[in-house]
Design a protein around this motif. Sequence first.
Motif, PDB file in Angstrom:
ATOM      1  N   PHE A 234       0.986  -1.408   0.094  1.00 32.42           N
ATOM      2  CA  PHE A 234       0.126  -0.043   0.151  1.00 32.42           C
ATOM      3  C   PHE A 234       0.879   1.363   0.190  1.00 32.42           C
ATOM      4  N   ALA A 394      -5.882   5.215  12.264  1.00 38.01           N
ATOM      5  CA  ALA A 394      -5.833   4.702  10.936  1.00 38.01           C
ATOM      6  C   ALA A 394      -7.097   5.621  10.409  1.00 38.01           C
ATOM      7  N   ASP A 395      -8.253   5.305  10.803  1.00 37.33           N
ATOM      8  CA  ASP A 395      -9.394   5.940  10.466  1.00 37.33           C
ATOM      9  C   ASP A 395      -9.291   7.462  10.299  1.00 37.33           C
ATOM     10  N   GLU A 398      -7.081   8.938   7.728  1.00 36.39           N
ATOM     11  CA  GLU A 398      -7.786   9.028   6.635  1.00 36.39           C
ATOM     12  C   GLU A 398      -8.813  10.140   6.538  1.00 36.39           C
ATOM     13  N   ARG A 401      -7.164  13.434   5.836  1.00 38.81           N
ATOM     14  CA  ARG A 401      -6.828  13.363   4.553  1.00 38.81           C
ATOM     15  C   ARG A 401      -8.126  14.010   3.675  1.00 38.81           C
ATOM     16  N   LYS A 402      -9.173  13.561   4.110  1.00 40.96           N
ATOM     17  CA  LYS A 402     -10.476  14.052   3.207  1.00 40.96           C
ATOM     18  C   LYS A 402     -10.729  15.497   3.906  1.00 40.96           C
ATOM     19  N   PRO A 416      -1.450  10.831   2.231  1.00 43.17           N
ATOM     20  CA  PRO A 416      -1.386   9.386   1.925  1.00 43.17           C
ATOM     21  C   PRO A 416      -0.424   8.677   2.347  1.00 43.17           C
ATOM     22  N   PHE A 419      -1.097   7.611   5.973  1.00 45.71           N
ATOM     23  CA  PHE A 419      -2.209   6.558   6.135  1.00 45.71           C
ATOM     24  C   PHE A 419      -1.528   4.989   5.859  1.00 45.71           C
ATOM     25  N   ALA A 420      -0.900   5.075   4.528  1.00 46.63           N
ATOM     26  CA  ALA A 420      -0.459   3.727   4.001  1.00 46.63           C
ATOM     27  C   ALA A 420       0.695   3.193   4.921  1.00 46.63           C
ATOM     28  N   VAL A 421       1.437   4.186   5.593  1.00 45.34           N
ATOM     29  CA  VAL A 421       2.472   3.628   6.565  1.00 45.34           C
ATOM     30  C   VAL A 421       1.802   3.184   7.717  1.00 45.34           C
ATOM     31  N   VAL A 423      -1.276   2.146   8.725  1.00 45.88           N
ATOM     32  CA  VAL A 423      -2.311   1.317   8.803  1.00 45.88           C
ATOM     33  C   VAL A 423      -2.071  -0.121   9.175  1.00 45.88           C
ATOM     34  N   PRO A 424      -0.830  -0.683   8.787  1.00 44.04           N
ATOM     35  CA  PRO A 424      -0.556  -1.950   9.258  1.00 44.04           C
ATOM     36  C   PRO A 424      -0.512  -2.327  10.833  1.00 44.04           C
ATOM     37  N   CYS A 426      -2.944  -1.803  12.814  1.00 43.70           N
ATOM     38  CA  CYS A 426      -4.104  -2.537  13.061  1.00 43.70           C
ATOM     39  C   CYS A 426      -3.987  -3.975  12.898  1.00 43.70           C
ATOM     40  N   THR A 427      -2.934  -4.475  12.174  1.00 46.52           N
ATOM     41  CA  THR A 427      -2.823  -6.081  11.987  1.00 46.52           C
ATOM     42  C   THR A 427      -1.686  -6.532  12.499  1.00 46.52           C
ATOM     43  N   ASP A 431      -3.879  -8.808  15.508  1.00 48.19           N
ATOM     44  CA  ASP A 431      -4.892  -8.308  14.734  1.00 48.19           C
ATOM     45  C   ASP A 431      -6.081  -7.654  15.735  1.00 48.19           C
TER      46      ASP A 431
ATOM     47  N   PHE B 234      -1.805   9.434  -3.887  1.00 46.76           N
ATOM     48  CA  PHE B 234      -2.123   8.236  -3.123  1.00 46.76           C
ATOM     49  C   PHE B 234      -2.017   6.840  -4.040  1.00 46.76           C
ATOM     50  N   SER B 236       0.375   3.230  -5.174  1.00 46.79           N
ATOM     51  CA  SER B 236       1.649   2.812  -6.010  1.00 46.79           C
ATOM     52  C   SER B 236       1.346   3.009  -7.414  1.00 46.79           C
ATOM     53  N   ARG B 401     -10.275  -4.551   2.587  1.00 52.86           N
ATOM     54  CA  ARG B 401      -8.994  -4.940   2.788  1.00 52.86           C
ATOM     55  C   ARG B 401      -8.530  -5.227   4.040  1.00 52.86           C
ATOM     56  N   TYR B 409      -2.806  -6.183   2.571  1.00 55.33           N
ATOM     57  CA  TYR B 409      -1.838  -4.808   2.565  1.00 55.33           C
ATOM     58  C   TYR B 409      -1.001  -4.829   1.505  1.00 55.33           C
ATOM     59  N   ASN B 411      -0.165  -5.400  -2.351  1.00 56.20           N
ATOM     60  CA  ASN B 411      -0.644  -4.676  -3.721  1.00 56.20           C
ATOM     61  C   ASN B 411      -1.027  -5.888  -4.507  1.00 56.20           C
ATOM     62  N   PRO B 416      -5.224  -2.554  -2.128  1.00 60.22           N
ATOM     63  CA  PRO B 416      -4.496  -1.013  -1.839  1.00 60.22           C
ATOM     64  C   PRO B 416      -4.978  -0.172  -2.804  1.00 60.22           C
TER      65      PRO B 416
END
Lengths: 522, 522
Positions: A234, A394-395, A398, A401-402, A416, A419-421, A423-424, A426-427, A431, B234, B236, B401, B409, B411, B416
Amino acid sequence: MAADGGGEPDHLAGERATAQFDVDGMKVAWAGSRHAVEVADRMARLVASDPVFRKDTRTMLSRKELFKDTLKKAAHAWKRIVELRLTEEEANLLRLYVDQPGYVDLHWGMFVPAIKGQGTEEQQKKWLPMAYKFQIIGCYAQTELGHGSNVQGLETTATFDPSTDEFVMHSPTLTSSKWWPGGLGKASTHAVVYARLITEGKDYGIHGFIVQLRSLDDHSPLPGVTLGDIGGKFGSGAYNSMDNGVLRFDHVRIPRDQMLMRLSQVTREGKYVHSDVPKQLLYGTMVYVRQTIVADASKALSRAVCIAVRYSAIRKQFGSQDGGPETQVLNYKTQQSRLFPLLASAYAYRFVGQWLKWLYTDVNQKLEAKDYSTLPEAHACTAGLKSVTTSATADAIEECRKLCGGHGYLNSSGLPELFAVYVPACTYEGDNVVLLLQVARFLMKTVSQVAAGKQPVGTIAYMGNIQHLMQCKSAVNTAEDWLNPAAIKEVFEARALRMAVNCAQNISKAPSQEEGFLRALT
Amino acid sequence: MAADGGGEPDHLAGERATAQFDVDGMKVAWAGSRHAVEVADRMARLVASDPVFRKDTRTMLSRKELFKDTLKKAAHAWKRIVELRLTEEEANLLRLYVDQPGYVDLHWGMFVPAIKGQGTEEQQKKWLPMAYKFQIIGCYAQTELGHGSNVQGLETTATFDPSTDEFVMHSPTLTSSKWWPGGLGKASTHAVVYARLITEGKDYGIHGFIVQLRSLDDHSPLPGVTLGDIGGKFGSGAYNSMDNGVLRFDHVRIPRDQMLMRLSQVTREGKYVHSDVPKQLLYGTMVYVRQTIVADASKALSRAVCIAVRYSAIRKQFGSQDGGPETQVLNYKTQQSRLFPLLASAYAYRFVGQWLKWLYTDVNQKLEAKDYSTLPEAHACTAGLKSVTTSATADAIEECRKLCGGHGYLNSSGLPELFAVYVPACTYEGDNVVLLLQVARFLMKTVSQVAAGKQPVGTIAYMGNIQHLMQCKSAVNTAEDWLNPAAIKEVFEARALRMAVNCAQNISKAPSQEEGFLRALT
C-alpha cells in the motif's frame, strides 16, 4: 510560477495568537518532561538538517531506489549515533525522526529483544555483541503464509536429530512459508525463526530458533534456504522501504544450542525439559511492545491532525460577503465537528500511552517479585488499548486526508503516505479484531469471577461495585451536570458493566460456555 | 517454490455449490439484460487476452513508465475500437476493463460533452470532428489551486478586447492556477477553461472557453502558457497513471468565437447577451455524470467484496478440533457481520444506479418539453446518492482490505490500489460533504413548501403525507413484522420526515433563515 498571491494575511500566526492555554506548558505535558522536549527538539533538528535524511523525494523513487535509500539512511544513522555518542534515548528519537521503515527496526525492535528475553545468558553472550556491532543483521520470522493470528497453527518444523546434535528446519507445505517478516527479503543474515519443536517423535509446539540465512562473506542465501521479497505494498513510499520477505527451508541443519533455551531446553539426548524460569516473564515484553504502539498512535495522529488543522486555517471557501475574503474552512461547523475530536484524541492517546508506560513498570516490578495477580488485567488492558487506538488512528488519518479536500490526495500533503505507513498497526502485533475478542473473553471471565465474590483489580476494579452499578440512576439533570467527571465516569462504568453482564447471561444460556461465546461474539 | 500444499479441497467450488439462488438469473439482473452480460463478457475477454492491456506490473512501474504505459494502452484501445468497429457501448466497456485512469477519460468524458452541451452548433461542427479523430486532445480545466467546490470563486479571467476581437486569458494570482485537471499535465493540446468573463469593465461570472495549450506540431506549450504535472498521488499505481496538471496563463489571447456560446454570447462590440436556450438544460448533464458515478460505485465495491469473500472462503484460522482442519474465516460471525452488509450494498448500489439511469431519461424528456418541475428533486436526489454511495464504497473497500488481514496490505491483493484509485470519487464532481449540505438545504426548503400546501414529487413525495407520518406509530409488534417492506418503508419515512421537520424548526428560531442554517448545519 510567480508567487504573486501577495498581501495574504498569515492565518497560522493569527490562529496561534488566539491560544487560550500555556503553549509551552502543553509542549512539556505532551513530551513528558522539559528534558524530553529538549532532546526531541535537538534530534529533530539533527535529522532535518542532514541532507542524507531528506524525505521530499521519497514517494518518487522506484522500489529499488527506495530500498537503497533505506540502506543508506540506516547506515548513516548508525554512523551518526556512534560519532555523536548518542544515548539510547537520543538514538531512538533519531531513528523516529528518520521515519522510514527499514530492516533496522526489526533488528533492534524484535531480533535483539527476542534473544534478550528468550535466550540463556550464554546465548546472549554469544549473539548480542555481534548484533550490537551489526556484524550480523537479524529479523523475526514468525508469521507464515497460512498463519498469522493463530501462532499455534504455524507449520514450520524444527526436528531434533540426536545423531548429529542438530535441529532440522523445514517448510513442509506451501502455507508454511515464512511470509511478511521485515528485513527478511534482502537485508538479514540471521533470523529468530518460530517453528514446531519435534523431538523423540513428539510435537512440543512453537519455539524460537536462531538461524543463519545468508553467507557473511557474500550475503548469498545458505544451502536449503529460499528467500525473496514479497512485493509492493500500500502507498507510494510507505512500507515499500521495507524488505518484507518470504523464507522456505529445505531440511536446513542448525546446532542444538541455537534453540532459544531460557524457558525450555532440548538435552543432548533429545529430552524436552522446562527451565525454572516462569513463562509469565514473557508477558512483560508484550505489554512493553503494545505500550509503544499506543504511544506511536498518538504520534501518527498528531502529525495528521497538525496538517489538517493548518490546512483548515489557510484554506478559504465560500462565505464571501460583498466581495470580501471567504471563510476559513476551520470556521465551518462541519469541519470542526470532524476535526476537533481527532485533535482531542491525539492528546488522549498520548496521555494513555504515558499511563501504559507506568503500567509496564508496575507489571515488571510485580513479575520480578513473582506476583502474577495483575497480569491478566494488564494483558487485556493493553490488548484493548492497542486495538482501539490503532483502529481509530488509521481512520482518523484518512479523515484528516479528506478534511484537506482534493489536496489531501496529493502525496505532497503527506497524508496518503501517513495513512499507508500507519495502517498495518491495525494488523501487526495482534490483529485488532482478534485482540478485541480476547478482551471480550477476559470481561466474560471477570463477570463470572465477580459473581463468585472475587474482587477485580486495575482498570476493571469498578466491576466490583456491581451492586450499585447494576441499579444506579445517573444524577445528571442539567447539561452542566456533565461537567462533573465523576458523573461521566459512573455512567460509563454502569453502561460497560451492564453490557458485560447482559452478554455473559446470553452466553450462559448456551449448551456450553464455548458454544455460547461463539454464538455471541465470533 | 513447490506448490506442495496439495490435498486442499477447492473451497470456492464448495461455497458456490451451496448457492440457493439462480446464479445465471442474478448475472442478468446485475448487468441489466442478457445482452449486457454477453457484451460485458466479450469485452472483458478481449482486454484480458491482449498482452498490451496487462495489469500485473502496474504497481511496480516508476511514475514515468506508468504514464508511458497509459499512453500505450490508450492508443492501443483506440486502435482496437476502430479495427473491430466497436459500438459506443462496446468501446465504453473496453475502456472500463482496461481500468487505468488516463487523459482519454477527460477527453471523452468531459471535453467532448462540454462542447456538445455548451457549444453552439457551429462550434460543435468545428471542434467535435477533430476531437473524434484525436487530432486534438482535450481536457476540462475548472478547479484551481484556491477553489474547488466554490466554482463561483474561480479567479482566472477572460477579458474581452474589442480592439482585436479576442479574449485575454489570465491567471492573476497564485491561487488562480488551474490545479488538478486530468490530462492537462502532459497530454492535452486543448482545454475547456472556466474563467470569469469580463467585458465592458463588468464581471459576468464563470464561463467556458476553448483554449489551445500546446503546439500541434511539437506539443510544446504555446507562448504565455505554463504547464506542469502536479506530482504523485495516493497509491502505487492508482491515479498516478493520470497527468493531473497545473496551468497558468500570462495574457494569452484567443479568438472571441472560442467562448462556448450556447447559453450566452459576447457580441463583436463586447455586449454580453443571453441566448434563448434555457439554462436548466445543463442540469441534465449533471444528473447523467452523477448517475455514472453511482453505477461505478457498485462496480468498485463488487470487485472489493469479491476479493474479500473469496479470501474468506480460502483462509482458515483457529477452530481446529483434534488436529482437524481450521475454520474458514468466512464462517466466523465477526467476519460475516462486517462482510455481508458490504456484499448487500454492492447490489443495492447497482440497482439504485439502474434506477438513476431511468431518472436521467425521465428528466431529459421533461427538459425537452420545457417542464422543469422535477429538476430540484432530481438534482438533490443524485447529489445525495452520489455522496452516500461514494463515501460508503470508499470505506467499504478499505474494510474489505482489512477483512483480508495482512494479505490485504500487499498490492498483489488488488485492494490497496482499488482503494487509492476509487477514493477521489468522494471529492470530484462535488465534494461529498458539500453535496450533503445541498441536500439538507433542499429538504429544509421542501419542509417549508409542504407547510405552505405544495405537494412534493419524486423520492420526497412521501413528505406530502405529513399529517400521518408526524404522529403514526409503527404497527410492528414481532420480529416477523419487519419482513413486510411497507412497515420498514413507513418507519424510514416517519423518521426522515420528523428529523427534517425538527431541523427546520430549529432553523426557524434563528434571526434569519441563513443564520439558522449555518448554526444547524455548517
